[in-house]
Write an enzyme that holds these catalytic residues in place. Structure first.
Site, PDB file in Angstrom:
ATOM      1  N   HIS A   1      23.401 -13.944 -41.835  1.00 36.63           N
ATOM      2  CA  HIS A   1      21.743 -12.549 -40.786  1.00 36.63           C
ATOM      3  C   HIS A   1      21.966 -11.789 -42.303  1.00 36.63           C
ATOM      4  CE1 HIS A   1      20.476  -8.896 -38.396  1.00 36.63           C
ATOM      5  NE2 HIS A   1      19.644 -10.516 -37.820  1.00 36.63           N
TER       6      HIS A   1
ATOM      7  N   GLY B   1      15.434  -3.326 -36.849  1.00 35.16           N
ATOM      8  CA  GLY B   1      15.343  -2.809 -36.467  1.00 35.16           C
ATOM      9  C   GLY B   1      15.096  -1.416 -37.128  1.00 35.16           C
TER      10      GLY B   1
ATOM     11  N   GLY C   1      14.917  -9.067 -32.672  1.00 33.94           N
ATOM     12  CA  GLY C   1      16.473  -8.738 -32.037  1.00 33.94           C
ATOM     13  C   GLY C   1      15.730  -7.737 -31.505  1.00 33.94           C
ATOM     14  N   GLY C   2      15.589  -6.733 -31.357  1.00 40.42           N
ATOM     15  CA  GLY C   2      15.409  -4.960 -30.604  1.00 40.42           C
ATOM     16  C   GLY C   2      14.926  -5.457 -29.009  1.00 40.42           C
TER      17      GLY C   2
ATOM     18  N   GLU D   1      22.890  -9.034 -41.592  1.00 35.00           N
ATOM     19  CA  GLU D   1      23.575  -7.767 -40.956  1.00 35.00           C
ATOM     20  C   GLU D   1      25.767  -8.552 -41.036  1.00 35.00           C
ATOM     21  OE1 GLU D   1      22.937  -7.080 -36.788  1.00 35.00           O
ATOM     22  OE2 GLU D   1      20.923  -6.047 -37.449  1.00 35.00           O
TER      23      GLU D   1
ATOM     24  N   ASN E   1      17.589 -11.967 -30.616  1.00 36.68           N
ATOM     25  CA  ASN E   1      19.499 -12.208 -31.210  1.00 36.68           C
ATOM     26  C   ASN E   1      20.064 -10.823 -30.115  1.00 36.68           C
ATOM     27  OD1 ASN E   1      21.920 -11.222 -32.835  1.00 36.68           O
ATOM     28  ND2 ASN E   1      20.586 -11.024 -34.308  1.00 36.68           N
ATOM     29  N   TRP E   2      20.622 -11.284 -29.611  1.00 35.89           N
ATOM     30  CA  TRP E   2      21.101  -9.728 -28.479  1.00 35.89           C
ATOM     31  C   TRP E   2      22.304  -8.495 -29.547  1.00 35.89           C
ATOM     32  CZ3 TRP E   2      22.977 -11.563 -22.661  1.00 35.89           C
ATOM     33  CH2 TRP E   2      21.848 -12.000 -22.851  1.00 35.89           C
ATOM     34  N   LYS E   3      22.667  -9.850 -30.450  1.00 33.21           N
ATOM     35  CA  LYS E   3      23.283  -8.334 -31.463  1.00 33.21           C
ATOM     36  C   LYS E   3      24.887  -8.675 -30.488  1.00 33.21           C
ATOM     37  CE  LYS E   3      20.112  -7.686 -34.590  1.00 33.21           C
ATOM     38  NZ  LYS E   3      19.151  -6.383 -35.610  1.00 33.21           N
TER      39      LYS E   3
ATOM     40  N   GLU F   1      13.500 -12.678 -42.557  1.00 33.57           N
ATOM     41  CA  GLU F   1      14.064 -11.418 -41.927  1.00 33.57           C
ATOM     42  C   GLU F   1      14.117 -10.905 -43.098  1.00 33.57           C
ATOM     43  OE1 GLU F   1      15.366 -11.952 -38.182  1.00 33.57           O
ATOM     44  OE2 GLU F   1      17.360 -11.317 -39.028  1.00 33.57           O
TER      45      GLU F   1
ATOM     46  N   SER G   1      11.448  -5.431 -36.512  1.00 32.48           N
ATOM     47  CA  SER G   1      10.489  -5.055 -35.235  1.00 32.48           C
ATOM     48  C   SER G   1       9.354  -5.933 -35.135  1.00 32.48           C
ATOM     49  CB  SER G   1      10.241  -3.794 -36.693  1.00 32.48           C
ATOM     50  OG  SER G   1      11.021  -3.203 -37.104  1.00 32.48           O
TER      51      SER G   1
END
Ligand code: PEP
Length: 252
Positions: free
Chosen positions: A97, A175, A236-237, A99, A9-11, A169, A215
């Site tokens: 998600h 993150g 993610g990251g 977010e 997930n590049w966000k 998640e 993470s």
């Protein structure tokens, strides 16, 4: 039978040229990997979907969007419909998600609507669930997750349920560099799978891949993926660096 999946997930990261570099690097790295046992999914921001679907034609990965409208079409400025995603050859779409739940006030009802629209267009939903730190510390995490699963996805028929992916998640792990232990993650994954058994059947539960997100990185992926009910990761990251992302893919 449920598939192993690693989804990036590049966000809202990368400019166009960086996105181009990243997808080329993923293609190069993937060329040397045997992906028979794992489905790789790349979820870029909307404006890069075409770039990534074009790249997927010569490579072994699927393409996912990060969101979809909960309306079919019409006067909803800024929204993107499931039929538009389908026309762009998108295979998967992340929904719910944390977010989006937090910053865009998405409810379980909105998420259920989004899932319906994706299923109608043959796009596989990746529905995210997870508790906050406060909810875990108060011991409410099982109830929170049960409610998210029941209200978000349990309206589906058994046939449609089998086409979905769920991502656990924990919000406190996203993150933050603070990963859930493999035991903590396994406990929730088994809980979710058991909810599916109770609502549908063991056969249905064995078809639904349940991913861990929060993470996850090249160092902890192997341990997490070794657990019985963890079928892969939503990353993610670490998906923003081709080498790290592919290292995670190789953890199976
Ligand atoms: C995510 O946001 O889906 C996620 C898992 O992020 P990170 O890997 O950066 O914790």
């Amino acid at each position: 039978m449920r598939r192993n999946i690693v989804a990036g997930n590049w966000k809202m990261n990368k400019n166009f040229s960086e996105a181009d570099d990243l997808i080329c690097a993923i293609q190069d790295e993937l060329a040397n990997v045997d992906v028979c046992d794992v489905d790789v999914i790349v979820c870029p921001p909307y404006p890069y979907l075409e770039l990534v679907t074009d790249a997927s034609e010569d490579s072994d990965f699927y393409v996912g969007a990060q969101n979809v409208a909960h309306f079919d079409d019409g006067a909803y400025t800024g929204e993107v419909s499931a039929s538009m995603l389908s026309a762009m050859d998108v295979d998967y779409c992340i929904v719910g998600h944390s977010e989006r739940r937090k910053y865009f006030h998405e409810t379980n009802k909105d998420i259920a609507e989004k899932i319906n629209r994706l299923i109608a267009r043959d796009i596989t939903p990746i529905m995210c669930v997870g508790e906050s730190l406060e909810e875990r510390e108060n011991g409410n995490h099982f109830d929170v997750i049960r409610k998210q699963v029941e209200e978000g996805i349990f309206h589906l028929s058994a046939e449609d349920m089998q086409r979905c992916v769920i991502a656990y998640e924990p919000i406190w792990a996203i993150g933050t560099g603070k990963t859930a232990s493999k035991e903590q993650a396994q406990e929730i994954h088994a809980f979710i799978r058991n909810l599916i058994v109770e609502k549908y059947s063991d056969d249905v539960a064995q078809e639904v891949s349940i991913l861990y997100g929060g993470s996850c990185n090249p160092k902890n992926a192997k341990d997490l993926f070794s657990m019985q009910d963890i079928d892969g990761g939503l990353i993610g990251g670490a998906s923003l660096k081709a080498e790290d992302f592919i290292q995670i893919v190789k953890s199976f």
